[in-house]
Every structure is written in structure tokens, then in C-alpha cells.
Write a protein that holds these residues in place. Structure first.
Motif, PDB file in Angstrom:
ATOM      1  N   PRO A 226      45.321  42.117  43.494  1.00  0.00           N
ATOM      2  CA  PRO A 226      45.700  43.084  43.040  1.00  0.00           C
ATOM      3  C   PRO A 226      46.681  43.132  41.622  1.00  0.00           C
ATOM      4  O   PRO A 226      47.273  42.338  41.591  1.00  0.00           O
ATOM      5  CB  PRO A 226      46.589  43.767  44.114  1.00  0.00           C
ATOM      6  N   MET A 227      46.134  43.886  40.796  1.00  0.00           N
ATOM      7  CA  MET A 227      46.949  44.091  39.617  1.00  0.00           C
ATOM      8  C   MET A 227      47.314  45.290  39.210  1.00  0.00           C
ATOM      9  O   MET A 227      46.908  46.188  39.420  1.00  0.00           O
ATOM     10  CB  MET A 227      45.960  43.391  38.224  1.00  0.00           C
ATOM     11  N   LYS A 228      48.387  45.245  38.029  1.00  0.00           N
ATOM     12  CA  LYS A 228      48.873  46.267  37.537  1.00  0.00           C
ATOM     13  C   LYS A 228      48.177  46.742  36.399  1.00  0.00           C
ATOM     14  O   LYS A 228      47.826  46.054  35.498  1.00  0.00           O
ATOM     15  CB  LYS A 228      50.483  46.378  37.234  1.00  0.00           C
TER      16      LYS A 228
ATOM     17  N   CYS B 262      42.599  46.878  42.147  1.00  0.00           N
ATOM     18  CA  CYS B 262      41.698  45.759  42.378  1.00  0.00           C
ATOM     19  C   CYS B 262      41.084  45.179  41.226  1.00  0.00           C
ATOM     20  O   CYS B 262      40.202  45.838  40.391  1.00  0.00           O
ATOM     21  CB  CYS B 262      40.850  45.699  43.465  1.00  0.00           C
ATOM     22  N   CYS B 263      41.528  43.945  40.499  1.00  0.00           N
ATOM     23  CA  CYS B 263      40.876  43.480  39.373  1.00  0.00           C
ATOM     24  C   CYS B 263      40.077  42.540  39.730  1.00  0.00           C
ATOM     25  O   CYS B 263      40.449  41.427  40.472  1.00  0.00           O
ATOM     26  CB  CYS B 263      42.075  42.959  38.468  1.00  0.00           C
ATOM     27  N   PHE B 264      38.669  42.854  39.480  1.00  0.00           N
ATOM     28  CA  PHE B 264      37.821  41.782  40.031  1.00  0.00           C
ATOM     29  C   PHE B 264      37.617  40.418  39.130  1.00  0.00           C
ATOM     30  O   PHE B 264      36.910  39.427  39.593  1.00  0.00           O
ATOM     31  CB  PHE B 264      36.249  42.461  39.957  1.00  0.00           C
ATOM     32  N   ARG B 265      38.348  40.457  37.950  1.00  0.00           N
ATOM     33  CA  ARG B 265      38.342  39.347  37.259  1.00  0.00           C
ATOM     34  C   ARG B 265      39.370  38.513  37.444  1.00  0.00           C
ATOM     35  O   ARG B 265      39.221  37.334  37.957  1.00  0.00           O
ATOM     36  CB  ARG B 265      38.320  39.557  35.627  1.00  0.00           C
ATOM     37  N   CYS B 266      40.573  39.044  37.863  1.00  0.00           N
ATOM     38  CA  CYS B 266      41.662  38.187  38.253  1.00  0.00           C
ATOM     39  C   CYS B 266      41.674  38.033  39.701  1.00  0.00           C
ATOM     40  O   CYS B 266      42.273  37.166  40.336  1.00  0.00           O
ATOM     41  CB  CYS B 266      43.233  39.064  37.957  1.00  0.00           C
ATOM     42  N   LYS B 267      40.682  38.702  40.406  1.00  0.00           N
ATOM     43  CA  LYS B 267      40.542  38.343  41.920  1.00  0.00           C
ATOM     44  C   LYS B 267      41.972  38.751  42.748  1.00  0.00           C
ATOM     45  O   LYS B 267      41.950  38.028  43.566  1.00  0.00           O
ATOM     46  CB  LYS B 267      39.840  37.184  42.172  1.00  0.00           C
TER      47      LYS B 267
ATOM     48  N   VAL C  52      43.240  49.707  32.839  1.00  0.00           N
ATOM     49  CA  VAL C  52      42.834  48.440  32.386  1.00  0.00           C
ATOM     50  C   VAL C  52      43.797  47.217  32.749  1.00  0.00           C
ATOM     51  O   VAL C  52      45.256  47.650  32.720  1.00  0.00           O
ATOM     52  CB  VAL C  52      42.719  48.537  30.997  1.00  0.00           C
ATOM     53  N   CYS C  53      43.310  46.252  33.482  1.00  0.00           N
ATOM     54  CA  CYS C  53      44.189  45.157  33.916  1.00  0.00           C
ATOM     55  C   CYS C  53      45.158  44.750  32.860  1.00  0.00           C
ATOM     56  O   CYS C  53      44.676  44.393  31.853  1.00  0.00           O
ATOM     57  CB  CYS C  53      43.368  44.433  34.520  1.00  0.00           C
ATOM     58  N   GLU C  54      46.582  44.733  33.098  1.00  0.00           N
ATOM     59  CA  GLU C  54      47.434  44.387  32.080  1.00  0.00           C
ATOM     60  C   GLU C  54      47.152  42.811  31.971  1.00  0.00           C
ATOM     61  O   GLU C  54      47.725  42.366  30.579  1.00  0.00           O
ATOM     62  CB  GLU C  54      48.679  44.672  32.411  1.00  0.00           C
ATOM     63  N   GLU C  55      46.664  42.100  32.622  1.00  0.00           N
ATOM     64  CA  GLU C  55      46.392  40.602  32.343  1.00  0.00           C
ATOM     65  C   GLU C  55      45.193  40.206  31.681  1.00  0.00           C
ATOM     66  O   GLU C  55      45.101  39.637  30.613  1.00  0.00           O
ATOM     67  CB  GLU C  55      46.423  39.749  33.730  1.00  0.00           C
ATOM     68  N   CYS C  56      44.113  40.815  32.173  1.00  0.00           N
ATOM     69  CA  CYS C  56      42.947  40.373  31.647  1.00  0.00           C
ATOM     70  C   CYS C  56      41.963  41.542  30.771  1.00  0.00           C
ATOM     71  O   CYS C  56      40.824  41.157  30.054  1.00  0.00           O
ATOM     72  CB  CYS C  56      42.084  39.789  32.579  1.00  0.00           C
ATOM     73  N   GLY C  57      42.440  42.916  30.990  1.00  0.00           N
ATOM     74  CA  GLY C  57      41.988  43.902  30.161  1.00  0.00           C
ATOM     75  C   GLY C  57      40.598  44.393  30.886  1.00  0.00           C
ATOM     76  O   GLY C  57      39.794  45.278  30.323  1.00  0.00           O
ATOM     77  N   CYS C  58      40.422  44.004  32.033  1.00  0.00           N
ATOM     78  CA  CYS C  58      39.221  44.244  33.104  1.00  0.00           C
ATOM     79  C   CYS C  58      39.465  45.820  33.501  1.00  0.00           C
ATOM     80  O   CYS C  58      40.530  46.055  33.612  1.00  0.00           O
ATOM     81  CB  CYS C  58      39.179  43.402  34.173  1.00  0.00           C
ATOM     82  N   ARG C  59      38.451  46.461  33.365  1.00  0.00           N
ATOM     83  CA  ARG C  59      38.518  48.059  33.920  1.00  0.00           C
ATOM     84  C   ARG C  59      38.797  48.198  35.313  1.00  0.00           C
ATOM     85  O   ARG C  59      37.864  47.319  35.946  1.00  0.00           O
ATOM     86  CB  ARG C  59      37.294  49.105  33.402  1.00  0.00           C
TER      87      ARG C  59
HETATM   88 ZN   LIG Z   1      42.737  41.145  35.553  1.00  0.00          ZN
END
Ligand SMILES: [Zn+2]
Length: 162
Positions: free
Chosen positions: A84-86, A77-82, A107-114
Motif C-alpha cells: 500500500p502506497m500513498k 495498491c501500488c503493483f510496482r512497490c507491491k 500516482v505512487c509517490e515512490e515509483c510514479g506507478c499509476r
Molecule cells: Zn510504487
């Protein structure tokens, strides 16, 4: 009383048995055991199983969000992309936890969020394959911390790294 409020009755600095949690939260002991099966960490492998209050609170937090985002096993779960992310495969780390569990970090492959989640060791190979990783998983992605793991699928994993 809603389940969200009753979770506030759990104290961070206390350990709870399955029955304690069941009584405090008004849920069936089977439900609590199921939480353990899907990732709630336990203090050690001794009986009765003890769950740390802080872990339980974290578990509730993740659970609410996991349900919200409906993650697949290899997604987090990426809380920045809101959503499910890989995780980027280079960032993925599996850290041994007691009772056959692993703390998966990435680390989210889109936004780099942990991102963090709990998974079973027995699913780690599958998750890795879903992320397009090659088996065996390289040592830098796994932290065993000397734990004698249940269901550990990594018997011969490190042989090519040493
Ligand atoms: Zn993200």
C-alpha cells in the motif's frame, strides 16, 4: 469450485442484478450489496441495481490485490512497490461514479506507478485530509461529469475557484 473460477462465469458485456450475481457466484445477496457499498460500481441509480460484468471482474481483481496489500482508506495498491502506497497529492483525482461512489486515481509517490481504487464520496474529504490536503478540495482534483451525487460532500467546494 473456487471463487476465483466462478468469477470467470461472469460475462463482461452483460449487466447483472444483485440476485444474478448472488446466484452465479454462490454468495449471499448481502455480500454483493456490501461490495457495492465498498466500491463496486453500479450502472445507474435505478432499481433494481444493475452491475456491469466488466466492472465486477475489475472489482474482483482489485479486491484480491487490496486484500493482499491491506490498504488504508487513503492508501492505494501500488503493483510496482507491491505494497500500500500513498499517491502524490498533486496526482490525486476523484471521478464521480453512480451510487455515491468515486473512482480515485493517483500516482505512487515512490515509483510514479499509476494506481486506482473505488471509494465512497462520503470518505473523500477524510482521504484528502489524510493525504495532508487542505479543504476544500480544488476543482482540478474532482471530476463530477454532471452526476447528481448521493452523499456528495462538495456543496460549496468550488466557490473559491470561480
Ligand atoms: Zn510504487
Amino acid at each position: 469450485m473456487t471463487r476465483r473460477n466462478s468469477a470467470n462465469r461472469i460475462k463482461r458485456n452483460r449487466n447483472y442484478t444483485v440476485i444474478d450475481i448472488s446466484e452465479t457466484l454462490g454468495v449471499h445477496p448481502k455480500t454483493v450489496r456490501n461490495w457495492i457499498r465498498v466500491g463496486l460500481p453500479v450502472v445507474d441509480k435505478k432499481r433494481p441495481l444493475l452491475i456491469n460484468g466488466a466492472d465486477l471482474k475489475v472489482h474482483f481483481k482489485h479486491k484480491r490485490k487490496a486484500i493482499m496489500f491491506d490498504c488504508d482508506e487513503h492508501e492505494m495498491c501500488c503493483f510496482r512497490c507491491k505494497q500500500p502506497m500513498k499517491p502524490s497529492i498533486e496526482s490525486v483525482l476523484f471521478i464521480a461514479k453512480p451510487a455515491g461512489m468515486a473512482h480515485m486515481k493517483g500516482v505512487c509517490e515512490e515509483c510514479g506507478c499509476r494506481m486506482n481504487k473505488y471509494v465512497s464520496w462520503r470518505n473523500v474529504n477524510d482521504i484528502w485530509l489524510e493525504l495532508k490536503g487542505k479543504l476544500p478540495i480544488a476543482e482540478k482534483h474532482i471530476i463530477l461529469r454532471g452526476q447528481n451525487l448521493l452523499n456528495c460532500p462538495f456543496g460549496g467546494v468550488f466557490s473559491d475557484e470561480k
